[in-house]
Design an enzyme around this catalytic site. Sequence first.
Site, short mmCIF file in Angstrom:
data_model
loop_
_atom_site.label_atom_id
_atom_site.label_comp_id
_atom_site.label_asym_id
_atom_site.label_seq_id
_atom_site.Cartn_x
_atom_site.Cartn_y
_atom_site.Cartn_z
N HIS A 132 0.76 -1.08 -0.15
CA HIS A 132 -0.11 0.00 -0.13
C HIS A 132 0.94 1.28 0.04
CE1 HIS A 132 0.82 -0.54 4.40
NE2 HIS A 132 0.89 0.64 4.31
N ASP A 216 6.46 16.59 5.21
CA ASP A 216 7.29 16.27 3.72
C ASP A 216 7.09 14.81 3.49
OD1 ASP A 216 7.77 19.00 3.17
OD2 ASP A 216 9.17 19.08 4.98
N PHE A 219 6.19 9.42 -0.10
CA PHE A 219 5.32 8.29 -0.41
C PHE A 219 5.97 7.06 -1.08
CE2 PHE A 219 2.85 12.41 -0.99
CZ PHE A 219 1.76 11.95 -0.17
N HIS A 220 5.53 5.98 -0.56
CA HIS A 220 6.28 4.55 -0.99
C HIS A 220 5.59 3.43 -0.77
CE1 HIS A 220 7.19 5.05 3.44
NE2 HIS A 220 7.37 3.83 3.25
#
Length: 277
Positions: A132, A216, A219-220
Amino acid sequence: MRAALVGYSSSEEEQEQEEEGGSRGGGAQGPPGASFLLLFLVLTPLRSRSAGRPRLPVPAGLPGDPDPDEAVSDDSSRHGGRVRGFPHERGNWATHVYLPYTAQEEFLELLELLVSHARTFVPSLAAMEEFHVSLSQCVVLRYHWIEPFVRCLRERLAAFHRFFCVADQVKVYTNQNKTRTFIGLEVSAGHFQLLELVSEVDGVLEEFDLPTFYKDPSFHISLAWCVGDLAGRLEGQCLRELQDIVDGFEESEFLLRIQWEQIRCKSGNKYFSFPLR
């Protein structure tokens, strides 16, 4: 990552109600001596008549209480050595908002290559089983907050459309308290759309006075993890070699271009889906 309690009368109250019910109305008369028995019961203190009765048990299975099979243990040895980020308390539901990714066969092949190579540097690495991109931290909801929280999410996310992003940059992460280390694929395209989603999720979190997402965010998609802060072993040479594996994987550009079709919220053992338009 939250129903009024049922009231039970005491045994004394129940017995008193039964006796009152039996002495009213036009029921059949009792046998000789019934009047003397009734007088004896009335004059005997209620406490002495109920002393031999077992007390009613505390009602189980109330809303917010985990089932016995679902009770959470803080024993880290039962969870691969993972340490809970906040103490478990009955009625607290760990809640998380994210974009779920269903891995294709080719993705799992790439995952196997990456984890096998990374284990030459950190043998304790374990491959993730679900994938996810997070849109929130793991926060704590009380049981009675779950329904309004999900309703607010649904309202705020209703207007969003499906979109693509590319996750093709290998990166090493640790959690906030440095108890776990992760290898992930960082998003290199689609960042703006993800920030828009986070903004709406943050709005809901603020309404419930809960922590918002990182300022900051990176996203991964997490690929593998291990216990402890072992980032130093995975960065540098290992990280470069893992990136080479990704770049050289057949059709990796197509494979790692992901279309997001839904947002999901997990609260305890409950899942809520929000389809994108």
